[in-house]
Design a protein around this motif. Structure first.
Motif, mmCIF file in Angstrom:
data_model
loop_
_atom_site.group_PDB
_atom_site.id
_atom_site.type_symbol
_atom_site.label_atom_id
_atom_site.label_comp_id
_atom_site.label_asym_id
_atom_site.label_seq_id
_atom_site.Cartn_x
_atom_site.Cartn_y
_atom_site.Cartn_z
ATOM 1 N N GLY A 200 7.981 21.399 -7.428
ATOM 2 C CA GLY A 200 9.406 21.145 -7.443
ATOM 3 C C GLY A 200 9.952 21.029 -8.859
ATOM 4 N N PRO A 201 11.051 20.289 -9.011
ATOM 5 C CA PRO A 201 11.755 20.247 -10.293
ATOM 6 C C PRO A 201 11.226 19.205 -11.278
ATOM 7 C CG PRO A 201 12.945 18.984 -8.680
ATOM 8 C CD PRO A 201 11.757 19.583 -7.968
ATOM 9 N N PHE A 202 10.119 18.552 -10.962
ATOM 10 C CA PHE A 202 9.659 17.420 -11.765
ATOM 11 C C PHE A 202 8.475 17.770 -12.659
ATOM 12 C CE2 PHE A 202 11.045 15.325 -7.665
ATOM 13 C CZ PHE A 202 12.302 14.986 -8.126
ATOM 14 N N PRO A 203 8.315 17.028 -13.756
ATOM 15 C CA PRO A 203 7.109 17.196 -14.581
ATOM 16 C C PRO A 203 5.910 16.582 -13.863
ATOM 17 C CG PRO A 203 8.404 15.356 -15.388
ATOM 18 C CD PRO A 203 9.211 16.009 -14.282
ATOM 19 N N PRO A 204 4.693 16.882 -14.313
ATOM 20 C CA PRO A 204 3.524 16.214 -13.719
ATOM 21 C C PRO A 204 3.641 14.698 -13.926
ATOM 22 C CG PRO A 204 2.848 18.039 -15.121
ATOM 23 C CD PRO A 204 4.326 17.852 -15.332
ATOM 24 N N ARG A 205 3.273 13.939 -12.918
ATOM 25 C CA ARG A 205 3.345 12.476 -12.994
ATOM 26 C C ARG A 205 2.290 11.920 -13.944
ATOM 27 N NH1 ARG A 205 2.452 13.386 -7.753
ATOM 28 N NH2 ARG A 205 4.385 13.919 -6.751
ATOM 29 N N PRO A 206 2.626 10.881 -14.705
ATOM 30 C CA PRO A 206 1.601 10.215 -15.513
ATOM 31 C C PRO A 206 0.515 9.579 -14.640
ATOM 32 C CG PRO A 206 3.796 9.593 -16.262
ATOM 33 C CD PRO A 206 3.965 10.381 -14.989
ATOM 34 N N ALA A 207 0.915 9.066 -13.472
ATOM 35 C CA ALA A 207 -0.009 8.464 -12.503
ATOM 36 C C ALA A 207 0.757 8.262 -11.198
ATOM 37 C CB ALA A 207 -0.541 7.120 -13.002
ATOM 38 N N ASP A 208 0.039 8.329 -10.085
ATOM 39 C CA ASP A 208 0.668 8.005 -8.802
ATOM 40 C C ASP A 208 0.792 6.486 -8.688
ATOM 41 O OD1 ASP A 208 0.709 10.681 -8.223
ATOM 42 O OD2 ASP A 208 -0.663 10.572 -6.523
ATOM 43 N N ILE A 209 1.803 6.037 -7.960
ATOM 44 C CA ILE A 209 1.984 4.614 -7.669
ATOM 45 C C ILE A 209 1.883 4.465 -6.164
ATOM 46 C CG2 ILE A 209 3.571 2.666 -7.750
ATOM 47 C CD1 ILE A 209 4.702 3.881 -10.350
ATOM 48 N N ASP A 210 0.967 3.618 -5.715
ATOM 49 C CA ASP A 210 0.717 3.422 -4.285
ATOM 50 C C ASP A 210 1.761 2.469 -3.713
ATOM 51 O OD1 ASP A 210 -0.224 3.080 -1.741
ATOM 52 O OD2 ASP A 210 -2.135 2.184 -2.336
ATOM 53 N N THR A 211 2.722 3.012 -2.983
ATOM 54 C CA THR A 211 3.791 2.184 -2.434
ATOM 55 C C THR A 211 3.347 1.366 -1.231
ATOM 56 O OG1 THR A 211 4.592 3.989 -1.037
ATOM 57 C CG2 THR A 211 5.601 3.744 -3.214
ATOM 58 N N ALA A 212 2.178 1.664 -0.686
ATOM 59 C CA ALA A 212 1.696 0.918 0.485
ATOM 60 C C ALA A 212 1.213 -0.482 0.107
ATOM 61 C CB ALA A 212 0.574 1.682 1.179
ATOM 62 N N THR A 213 0.756 -0.650 -1.120
ATOM 63 C CA THR A 213 0.161 -1.936 -1.495
ATOM 64 C C THR A 213 0.928 -2.689 -2.573
ATOM 65 O OG1 THR A 213 -1.237 -0.853 -3.144
ATOM 66 C CG2 THR A 213 -2.157 -1.117 -0.923
ATOM 67 N N VAL A 214 1.853 -2.051 -3.233
ATOM 68 C CA VAL A 214 2.529 -2.685 -4.359
ATOM 69 C C VAL A 214 3.509 -3.759 -3.873
ATOM 70 C CG1 VAL A 214 4.406 -0.991 -4.494
ATOM 71 C CG2 VAL A 214 3.659 -2.185 -6.544
ATOM 72 N N ASP A 215 3.529 -4.887 -4.580
ATOM 73 C CA ASP A 215 4.495 -5.959 -4.323
ATOM 74 C C ASP A 215 5.752 -5.619 -5.111
ATOM 75 O OD1 ASP A 215 6.044 -8.226 -4.137
ATOM 76 O OD2 ASP A 215 4.508 -9.592 -4.926
ATOM 77 N N LEU A 216 6.792 -5.191 -4.438
ATOM 78 C CA LEU A 216 7.994 -4.732 -5.124
ATOM 79 C C LEU A 216 8.686 -5.824 -5.929
ATOM 80 C CD1 LEU A 216 9.550 -2.348 -2.472
ATOM 81 C CD2 LEU A 216 8.250 -1.765 -4.515
ATOM 82 N N CYS A 217 8.498 -7.073 -5.540
ATOM 83 C CA CYS A 217 9.137 -8.153 -6.287
ATOM 84 C C CYS A 217 8.432 -8.422 -7.615
ATOM 85 C CB CYS A 217 9.247 -9.408 -5.432
ATOM 86 S SG CYS A 217 10.512 -9.225 -4.138
ATOM 87 N N THR A 218 7.306 -7.733 -7.872
ATOM 88 C CA THR A 218 6.680 -7.791 -9.191
ATOM 89 C C THR A 218 7.115 -6.597 -10.043
ATOM 90 O OG1 THR A 218 4.698 -6.552 -8.522
ATOM 91 C CG2 THR A 218 4.639 -8.965 -8.253
#
Length: 181
Positions: free
Chosen positions: A28-46
């Protein structure tokens, strides 16, 4: 003559085939990501540190979950009732590329990640959303909305709101990318 036409067709097909197989080609229109972020486990309030929350004038975030049209989503929100800015970080079960082409959207990089910037309510309560490309199957949406007027009684410009949204998105990406898995 027929051999040249067939030869050109084969050469064209080979070029097209090889062009799609290059290493590091972004989808798509994006550059390669520096790293994936796992949204299943991340605490969004952090997603914002205590120091960053202090700078924004907000208390610790409030989290909740909702059902998005494409699946479950988690949200953390912060509000500053003194300056009228609200901040939200949300997981989305769809890739950020799904937001490309929305009315008024623009693609821009943030911290090496692709993002889609979408503005809304520019004449009333300006809202700026950045859909962040954090994995092939999910996105983070950072929203910043100005609910108060400036010292002259006018609504804050969408550019001011989007500037904050870009800064907050940068902080969120740095914090969540570096968070322990």
């Amino acid at each position: 003559m027929a051999c040249r036409t067939v030869g050109r067709a084969l050469l064209t097909a080979l070029v097209v085939l090889l062009a799609g197989c290059g290493p590091g080609e972004p989808a798509g229109p994006f550059p390669p990501r520096p790293a994936d972020i796992d949204t299943a486990t991340v605490d969004l309030c952090t997603a914002l540190t205590a120091e960053q929350q202090d700078e924004l004038g907000v208390d610790p975030g409030e989290s909740w979950a909702e059902q998005h049209s494409d699946g479950p989503t988690r949200i953390c929100g912060w509000s500053n009732f003194d300056d009228g800015y609200n901040y939200t970080v949300q997981t989305l079960p769809t890739p950020a590329a799904a937001a490309v082409g929305a009315p008024g959207s623009t693609v821009q990089p943030v911290e090496g990640y692709g993002s889609v910037r979408v503005t809304d309510h520019e004449e009333s309560l300006p809202l700026c959303e950045l859909y962040l490309d954090i994995s092939d199957s999910a996105a983070l949406r950072v929203q910043v909305q100005a609910t108060a007027r400036d010292e002259n009684g006018r609504h804050v410009s969408s550019e001011q709101v989007c500037s904050r949204a870009t800064t907050v998105s940068s902080q969120v990406l740095q914090n969540l990318r570096d968070a322990p898995a």
